[in-house]
Design a protein around this motif. Sequence first.
Motif, PDB file in Angstrom:
ATOM      1  N   ILE A  84       0.869  -1.081  -0.002  1.00 22.44           N
ATOM      2  CA  ILE A  84       0.296   0.016   0.047  1.00 22.44           C
ATOM      3  C   ILE A  84       0.903   1.183  -0.026  1.00 22.44           C
ATOM      4  N   LEU A  85       0.710   1.948  -1.193  1.00 26.19           N
ATOM      5  CA  LEU A  85       1.818   3.134  -1.156  1.00 26.19           C
ATOM      6  C   LEU A  85       0.933   4.444  -1.422  1.00 26.19           C
ATOM      7  N   ASP A  86       1.548   5.583  -0.867  1.00 26.37           N
ATOM      8  CA  ASP A  86       1.046   6.864  -1.132  1.00 26.37           C
ATOM      9  C   ASP A  86       1.224   7.320  -2.625  1.00 26.37           C
ATOM     10  N   ASP A  87       0.759   8.618  -2.879  1.00 26.95           N
ATOM     11  CA  ASP A  87       0.851   9.195  -4.500  1.00 26.95           C
ATOM     12  C   ASP A  87       2.486   9.470  -4.730  1.00 26.95           C
ATOM     13  N   GLN A  88       3.297   9.033  -3.944  1.00 28.41           N
ATOM     14  CA  GLN A  88       4.856   9.079  -4.251  1.00 28.41           C
ATOM     15  C   GLN A  88       5.531   7.963  -4.057  1.00 28.41           C
ATOM     16  N   ALA A  89       4.606   6.531  -4.036  1.00 23.40           N
ATOM     17  CA  ALA A  89       4.910   5.335  -4.066  1.00 23.40           C
ATOM     18  C   ALA A  89       5.801   5.011  -3.025  1.00 23.40           C
ATOM     19  N   ARG A  90       5.314   5.509  -1.798  1.00 19.69           N
ATOM     20  CA  ARG A  90       6.135   5.525  -0.514  1.00 19.69           C
ATOM     21  C   ARG A  90       5.076   4.575   0.286  1.00 19.69           C
ATOM     22  N   PRO A  91       5.484   3.675   1.048  1.00 19.15           N
ATOM     23  CA  PRO A  91       4.813   2.744   1.915  1.00 19.15           C
ATOM     24  C   PRO A  91       3.913   3.560   3.152  1.00 19.15           C
ATOM     25  N   VAL A  92       2.608   3.166   3.212  1.00 17.48           N
ATOM     26  CA  VAL A  92       2.030   3.946   4.469  1.00 17.48           C
ATOM     27  C   VAL A  92       1.794   3.136   5.500  1.00 17.48           C
ATOM     28  N   PRO A  93       1.440   3.682   6.507  1.00 22.11           N
ATOM     29  CA  PRO A  93       1.264   2.524   7.869  1.00 22.11           C
ATOM     30  C   PRO A  93      -0.104   1.871   7.755  1.00 22.11           C
ATOM     31  N   PRO A  94      -0.143   1.016   8.611  1.00 22.57           N
ATOM     32  CA  PRO A  94      -1.428   0.262   8.850  1.00 22.57           C
ATOM     33  C   PRO A  94      -2.626   1.231   9.057  1.00 22.57           C
ATOM     34  N   PRO A 137      -5.145   4.568   3.757  1.00 22.49           N
ATOM     35  CA  PRO A 137      -5.548   4.216   2.655  1.00 22.49           C
ATOM     36  C   PRO A 137      -4.440   4.617   1.625  1.00 22.49           C
ATOM     37  N   GLY A 138      -4.404   3.670   0.686  1.00 21.79           N
ATOM     38  CA  GLY A 138      -3.217   3.994  -0.535  1.00 21.79           C
ATOM     39  C   GLY A 138      -3.694   3.052  -1.656  1.00 21.79           C
ATOM     40  N   GLU A 139      -2.790   3.431  -2.534  1.00 25.21           N
ATOM     41  CA  GLU A 139      -2.840   2.459  -3.802  1.00 25.21           C
ATOM     42  C   GLU A 139      -2.389   1.328  -3.801  1.00 25.21           C
ATOM     43  N   ILE A 140      -2.654   0.410  -4.032  1.00 22.18           N
ATOM     44  CA  ILE A 140      -2.310  -1.489  -4.111  1.00 22.18           C
ATOM     45  C   ILE A 140      -1.344  -1.419  -5.325  1.00 22.18           C
ATOM     46  N   TYR A 141      -0.313  -1.882  -4.921  1.00 27.03           N
ATOM     47  CA  TYR A 141       0.843  -2.524  -5.670  1.00 27.03           C
ATOM     48  C   TYR A 141       1.042  -3.761  -5.579  1.00 27.03           C
ATOM     49  N   VAL A 142       1.323  -4.590  -6.768  1.00 25.09           N
ATOM     50  CA  VAL A 142       1.277  -6.030  -6.537  1.00 25.09           C
ATOM     51  C   VAL A 142       2.791  -6.676  -7.201  1.00 25.09           C
ATOM     52  N   GLY A 143       3.350  -7.383  -6.387  1.00 21.88           N
ATOM     53  CA  GLY A 143       4.731  -7.908  -6.878  1.00 21.88           C
ATOM     54  C   GLY A 143       4.846  -9.339  -6.836  1.00 21.88           C
ATOM     55  N   GLY A 190      -6.624   0.603  -1.146  1.00 25.35           N
ATOM     56  CA  GLY A 190      -6.840  -0.332  -0.033  1.00 25.35           C
ATOM     57  C   GLY A 190      -6.039   0.044   1.185  1.00 25.35           C
ATOM     58  N   ARG A 191      -6.128  -0.680   2.075  1.00 19.96           N
ATOM     59  CA  ARG A 191      -5.056  -0.460   3.411  1.00 19.96           C
ATOM     60  C   ARG A 191      -5.044  -1.646   4.150  1.00 19.96           C
ATOM     61  N   TYR A 192      -3.947  -1.634   4.948  1.00 18.98           N
ATOM     62  CA  TYR A 192      -3.948  -2.935   5.926  1.00 18.98           C
ATOM     63  C   TYR A 192      -4.394  -2.682   7.277  1.00 18.98           C
ATOM     64  N   THR A 193      -5.112  -3.529   7.698  1.00 22.43           N
ATOM     65  CA  THR A 193      -5.341  -3.748   9.044  1.00 22.43           C
ATOM     66  C   THR A 193      -4.170  -3.871   9.838  1.00 22.43           C
ATOM     67  N   PRO A 194      -4.271  -3.576  11.176  1.00 18.54           N
ATOM     68  CA  PRO A 194      -3.255  -3.918  12.110  1.00 18.54           C
ATOM     69  C   PRO A 194      -2.794  -5.450  12.205  1.00 18.54           C
ATOM     70  N   LEU A 199      -4.029  -7.634   7.631  1.00 15.38           N
ATOM     71  CA  LEU A 199      -5.155  -8.159   6.405  1.00 15.38           C
ATOM     72  C   LEU A 199      -5.594  -6.946   5.460  1.00 15.38           C
ATOM     73  N   LEU A 200      -5.543  -7.311   4.286  1.00 14.85           N
ATOM     74  CA  LEU A 200      -5.859  -6.153   3.104  1.00 14.85           C
ATOM     75  C   LEU A 200      -7.568  -5.785   2.997  1.00 14.85           C
ATOM     76  N   GLU A 201      -7.647  -4.508   3.230  1.00 20.15           N
ATOM     77  CA  GLU A 201      -9.218  -4.200   2.809  1.00 20.15           C
ATOM     78  C   GLU A 201      -9.021  -3.554   1.527  1.00 20.15           C
ATOM     79  N   HIS A 202     -10.048  -3.893   0.591  1.00 16.31           N
ATOM     80  CA  HIS A 202     -10.182  -3.525  -0.710  1.00 16.31           C
ATOM     81  C   HIS A 202     -11.159  -2.107  -0.631  1.00 16.31           C
TER      82      HIS A 202
END
Length: 599
Positions: free
Chosen positions: A287-297, A300-306, A373-377, A380-383
């Motif tokens: 879950i990354l912000d608009d500068q592609a940096r990870p955000v805390p649980p 919300p941010g954009e979902i990236y998949v690797g 999306g966002r991660y819960t503490p 778990l990923l919430e879409h």
Amino acid sequence: MARVLVEAGVGPGDRVGVCLGRSVALVVGLLGVLRAGAVYVPLDAGYPAERLAFVVEDTGVSVVVGDGLPDQVAGRVTCVDVAAEPLDAGRELPRVGGDALAYVIHTSGSTGRPKGVLVAHHNVMALLAATRDEFRLGPHDVWSFFHSFAFDFSVWEIWGCLLTGGRLVVVDHWAARDPEELHALLAREQVTVLNQTPSAFSQLIRADRFPDGGLSVRLLIFGGEPLDTKMLLPWLDRYPETACRPVNMYGITETTVHCTWHTVTRADALTGSRTVGRPLPGWQLHILDDQARPVPPGVPGEIYVGGAGVTHGYHNRPELTTQRFLPNHLTTTNTTGATNTTDTSTTNTDTSTDTDTDTTMPGGRLYRTGDLGRYTPDGLLEHLGRLDDQVKIRGHRIELGEIRTTLLEDPRVTAAAALVRTPNDPATARIDAYAVLTHPDHLPDIRHTLTQRLPTHLIPATLTALPQLPLTPNGKLDPTHLPEPVPTSEATPVEAPGASATGDGAGLAPGGEASGPAALAVIWREVMGVPVGPDDNFFDLGGNSLLAVRLNAALRKNGYPEVRLRDIFRHSTPRRLMAAIESRGGSGSNASKPGGKSA
């Protein structure tokens, strides 16, 4: 089939179209293309001719298995009969490696031009390796093949079944569209693994009330679109978690069908949980912000998949591939807890249980999904929907998913949809909502419930009851076939000037013109671009200050000189406004007959 294709000049890596109805022959055709070392390109005969022509031209298809193409496309290619016999039955067939392409599936893009996604054999095999043991897939299973093969959910249905030794039940075109017939087929064939989009399942779940025998489904997989978990409560009543495991899987075509899994519990259904769980082994979700940096649980941010599912990119779209498939700049955590780079801002981005080296090898990439999306503490990923689903109406941020979720919290609603329409200009933007109800006559009460649960800017201007939601061939909601809305009030709508209406003070003037509240409703409809009944509220219909000014001007133009802007705000239905006009002595012909001249 493979040998016939080789004799027709098909070689390794060639794109071969397949245009057959959902049938056993279709599966034979797909297998034949792959065994010939080629790449299959789905050509769903139910798609418009222009779309098929584009796909054929875009991928350079010259050979097609089947003969269901429209004339304007068929003339460009060589069609091969799926039942043809090879001249040399002993011809040696080519072998391809895991990195070779298996299929090209086109998805719609925001530009309107379909994108061909390039998917390799190893992507599909990774998906099966990640899920086989967890889902206990094997020869004992009976799978349904329900979806269009031009929709990548079919990749999971077909190859997930055949590569684990299962029996595949092909659901034909009409059974896929008739919930009662589908239910009977699932019961008759004792299907154990059922894959559904939530929109399609919302119709099947009603058919499951028919007393024609229970189902044998032990694994119920959801994908393709967000799942409203509350709709599963009736299913869980009949098929508890100990008998059937419902699994919500999030995924994208560009990352090979599925990325996550989450077993949906009754607690999830009761709370309306939006979690899609954890990444599959070999996949990483960030879950990354608009500068592609990870955000805390919790943020919300954009979902990236690797990881193992990330595909080769888009066919003949290098610029778009560069925009969406990015070098992986993030760290991963190995089994010892050490990080692979000096970047330590990865609190919540790697929740998989094993390390996938693709993210640290040269060429490792991330796919930028465009999903929120966002991660819960607890990891778990919430879409939270598509980033481009977040629209603004008169400065308010609107999340259509919140409206749908609120509708589905009502047990009388079995399916719901919402969209934004702009009939004229931004000032006329409004939310139209649709619901499939167990009791259609409860629609006014359901709308009243919405007004109690949603902030004013989220209340739909219209709420229309439908017998079922329109679906695309892929089983997803088809918003283009949602009908025009109906008035939100219980009163009979005023369809056009001269139409009759019911209620006190509503009717026709001697000359045939609408009079009283009906006359005002006609004018309101012309200004607001939405059906209006005598008791519809201006603000419930999406009214705002700018529209109030326009409505006031229209009323004056039509001979209502006593109307002031504050009247519209204070008396916000046609009937109440008409009563206010009459109470001030405006009950003469000028007030009751649009077009009358002021004194």
